[in-house]
Design an enzyme around this catalytic site. Structure first.
Site, PDB file in Angstrom:
ATOM      1  N   ASP A  54      -0.829  -1.716 -11.184  1.00 32.03           N
ATOM      2  CA  ASP A  54       0.477  -2.048 -11.151  1.00 32.03           C
ATOM      3  C   ASP A  54       1.200  -1.444 -12.373  1.00 32.03           C
ATOM      4  OD1 ASP A  54       2.920  -3.421 -10.484  1.00 32.03           O
ATOM      5  OD2 ASP A  54       2.098  -5.358 -11.472  1.00 32.03           O
ATOM      6  N   ASP A 110       5.017  -6.383 -11.408  1.00 30.75           N
ATOM      7  CA  ASP A 110       5.388  -7.536 -10.430  1.00 30.75           C
ATOM      8  C   ASP A 110       4.092  -7.889  -9.374  1.00 30.75           C
ATOM      9  OD1 ASP A 110       4.579  -5.402  -8.695  1.00 30.75           O
ATOM     10  OD2 ASP A 110       6.166  -5.380  -7.495  1.00 30.75           O
ATOM     11  N   ASP A 146       1.242   0.138  -7.371  1.00 30.49           N
ATOM     12  CA  ASP A 146       2.367   0.876  -6.738  1.00 30.49           C
ATOM     13  C   ASP A 146       1.964   2.284  -7.141  1.00 30.49           C
ATOM     14  OD1 ASP A 146       2.754   1.051  -9.690  1.00 30.49           O
ATOM     15  OD2 ASP A 146       3.905  -0.633  -9.494  1.00 30.49           O
ATOM     16  N   GLU A 199     -11.327   6.839  12.140  1.00 31.69           N
ATOM     17  CA  GLU A 199     -11.849   5.527  11.891  1.00 31.69           C
ATOM     18  C   GLU A 199     -12.211   5.299  13.450  1.00 31.69           C
ATOM     19  OE1 GLU A 199     -11.313   1.076  10.643  1.00 31.69           O
ATOM     20  OE2 GLU A 199      -9.810   1.839  11.712  1.00 31.69           O
ATOM     21  N   HIS A 230     -11.927  -0.812   2.404  1.00 33.04           N
ATOM     22  CA  HIS A 230     -10.954  -2.110   2.106  1.00 33.04           C
ATOM     23  C   HIS A 230     -11.200  -3.070   3.261  1.00 33.04           C
ATOM     24  CE1 HIS A 230      -9.074   0.328   5.211  1.00 33.04           C
ATOM     25  NE2 HIS A 230      -8.384  -0.704   5.500  1.00 33.04           N
ATOM     26  N   ASP A 231     -11.893  -2.872   4.236  1.00 30.11           N
ATOM     27  CA  ASP A 231     -12.397  -3.741   5.134  1.00 30.11           C
ATOM     28  C   ASP A 231     -13.788  -4.244   5.146  1.00 30.11           C
ATOM     29  OD1 ASP A 231     -10.066  -3.393   6.644  1.00 30.11           O
ATOM     30  OD2 ASP A 231     -10.756  -1.643   7.788  1.00 30.11           O
TER      31      ASP A 231
END
Ligand code: NOJ
Length: 551
Positions: free
Chosen positions: A21, A25, A29, A241, A315-316
């Site tokens: 980040d 925030d 990003d 995927e 990420h899964d």
């Protein structure tokens, strides 16, 4: 197979929300990614797969896109994105965009139009059906719990959403939809990205009325068309995927001359620790023999007939060191063992952010601390069925997607150096012990092991081309295989568990001229003949040259 520019490459997946980040925030990003490009270049990776950065209301963290041509404001601006592409390219790093075209957000202008009336020109961009017996058109359920059909008041029909109801499925059978998507892909290629990771691409040929979801009759035609219309115009890299893929269908996707995709993600090894047919939450212990059989099948069947992707994490999926390694006493040894086992196979390795420093699953007991829609929906559904909290949490702690999504642990400062604000998802409290700064400093760290594996692939063609063969097939604790190319061989041995199994290698290795290429104990035997007992999670790779010394 003809050599491709990415055959010796390693891909690194960034989940932007959790990477770094810059503006404080609490959300990662694009400027934050740019800051860390030198770190990635030092690791040696060649390609970044960027999870979605497009404009999105974030029902599913960016996998619900409302504008394919804009950057999500949480992540920055299009200027930031251009700078990322440029700065990455200065470091010889390519960018692969996540391409989510099975569905959009319900806030995408196409869907806003589509739902207005049955006559709207965009109606057919999505999948609409009348109710059947006063209920949904069929009993297909959503991957994120509940029915896959949502009733829409405006026209009194249902739309189809295999994921959340804010992710209506596009109708790829509509020629205009496909045309728009190809234009959008060209836009990104023209910007300088090098390819795409294609979200659930095995769904795009679905035939809802036949209840055919994956591998629909038009799937390969559409991919072929996409290749002709978009991908063939320049050297790209693509990975699909494909939860439904088998080695047989992987050859259709990736076979040379088929002109579809470069590789696909298999799910077969990732589902070995769930009860067959019961879905990801139904836990069962992994049987190493199953893993050996599955990975070996992919290695053998795709050799010279297609191309593999190699991954443990994304990420899964939960963190591999917590899943199939040991994230306590042997975290370092087991993380290195798993990395070695995978990176010595044939295919393109994918490293998911934080894997290279051995980040672990997080323990969160309160559902309010979770952010993932799949996890939250599953929890609520089970609670409403009367399943006790503790029972549900058992599965969530092992398989929940937020395990992999906790912010990257950069250093030992507050929030692991990820943000100066309040992180959108809790940072794992072990950041003081597990972080990149320490890993970079320690030459025996998991990071340096990954760096070496990535480098070895670039230096040794045999890692790219060698033929795979499983050895010690029935051993219940040791995963061992060879890679062969001409008179050269690699011997990869991994103790998959925390015991100390005896090793009985075939005699051909005992007298051969060998060199220890990489290992995860500093004093591993320099020759296979000296390796009689493996220590917990011990892994070694020997390079063997057959010449005069062969017995
Ligand atoms: C697969 C993605 O990897 C996952 O994160 C997402 O939730 C679904 N596809 C829907 O886009």
């Amino acid at each position: 197979m003809n050599k491709k520019w990415w055959h010796q490459s390693t891909v690194y997946q960034i989940y932007p929300r959790s990477f770094n980040d810059h503006d404080g925030d609490g959300i990662g990003d694009i400027p934050g990614i740019i800051e860390k490009l030198d770190y990635l270049a030092f690791l040696g990776i060649d390609i970044i797969w960027l999870s979605p950065v497009y404009q999105s209301p974030n029902d599913d963290n960016g996998y619900d896109i409302s504008d394919y041509y804009e950057i999500m404001s949480d992540f920055g601006t299009m200027e930031d994105m251009d700078r990322l592409i440029e700065e990455a390219s200065k470091r010889d790093i390519h960018i692969m965009m996540d391409l989510v075209i099975n569905h959009t957000s319900d806030e995408h202008p196409w869907f806003i139009e589509s739902r207005k009336s049955k006559e709207n020109p965009y109606r057919d961009y999505y999948v609409w059906r009348e109710s059947s017996d006063n209920g949904p058109p069929s009993d297909i359920t959503s991957v994120f719990s509940g029915p896959a059909w949502e009733y829409d008041d405006a026209t009194g029909e249902y739309y189809f959403h295999l994921f959340s109801k804010k992710q209506p499925d596009l109708n790829l059978h509509n020629n205009d939809v496909r045309k728009h998507l190809y234009t959008m892909m060209k836009f990104w290629l023209d910007k300088g990205v090098s390819g795409f990771r294609m979200d659930v691409i095995d769904l795009i040929g679905k035939e809802i009325d036949d209840k055919t979801l994956t591998d629909g009759p038009m799937l390969h035609d559409y991919l072929h068309e996409m290749n002709r219309e978009v991908l063939s115009s320049q050297p790209t890299i693509t990975v699909g995927e494909t939860p439904s893929a088998t080695p047989e269908t992987a050859k259709l996707y990736t076979g040379e001359g088929r002109n579809e995709l470069d590789m696909v993600f298999t799910f077969q090894h990732m589902s070995l620790d769930e009860i067959e047919g019961k879905g990801k939450w139904a836990l069962k212990p992994l049987d190493l023999l199953d893993l050996k059989k599955t990975l070996s099948k992919w290695q053998t069947e795709l050799h010279q007939k297609g191309w593999n992707s190699l991954y443990w994490n994304n990420h899964d999926q939960p963190r591999i060191v917590s899943r199939w390694g040991n994230d306590c006493e042997y975290r370092v040894e087991s993380a290195k063992m798993l990395a070695t086992l995978l990176h010595m196979m044939q295919g393109t390795p994918y490293v998911y952010q934080g894997e290279e420093i051995g980040m672990t699953n997080i323990v969160l007991d309160d559902i309010r601390d979770y952010r993932d829609i799949e996890t939250i929906n599953y929890y609520n559904e089970k609670i409403s069925e009367g399943v006790p909290h503790e029972v549900i949490m058992k599965s969530i702690l092992v398989k929940g997607r937020d395990n992999a999504r906790t912010p990257f642990q950069w250093d030992s400062s507050l929030h692991g150096g990820f943000t100066t604000g309040t992180p959108w998802l809790e940072v794992n409290e072990n950041y003081k012990k597990i972080n990149a700064e320490d890993a970079l400093r320690d030459k025996d760290s998991i990071f340096h092991h990954y760096k070496k594996l990535i480098q070895l692939r670039k230096e040794h063609d045999i890692i790219v081309d060698g033929k795979y063969e499983l050895i010690l097939e029935d051993h219940s604790e040791i995963f061992a295989y060879t890679r062969t190319s001409g008179s050269e061989k690699l011997l990869i041995i991994a103790n998959f568990y925390g015991g100390s199994p005896e090793l009985a290698l075939p005699s051909e290795y005992l007298n051969a001229d060998t060199e220890l290429m990489i290992s995860n104990y500093s004093d591993s035997a320099v020759h296979p003949s000296k390796l009689n007992i493996l220590r917990p999670y011990e892994t070694v790779v020997y390079s063997i040259r057959y010449g005069n010394h062969q017995n």
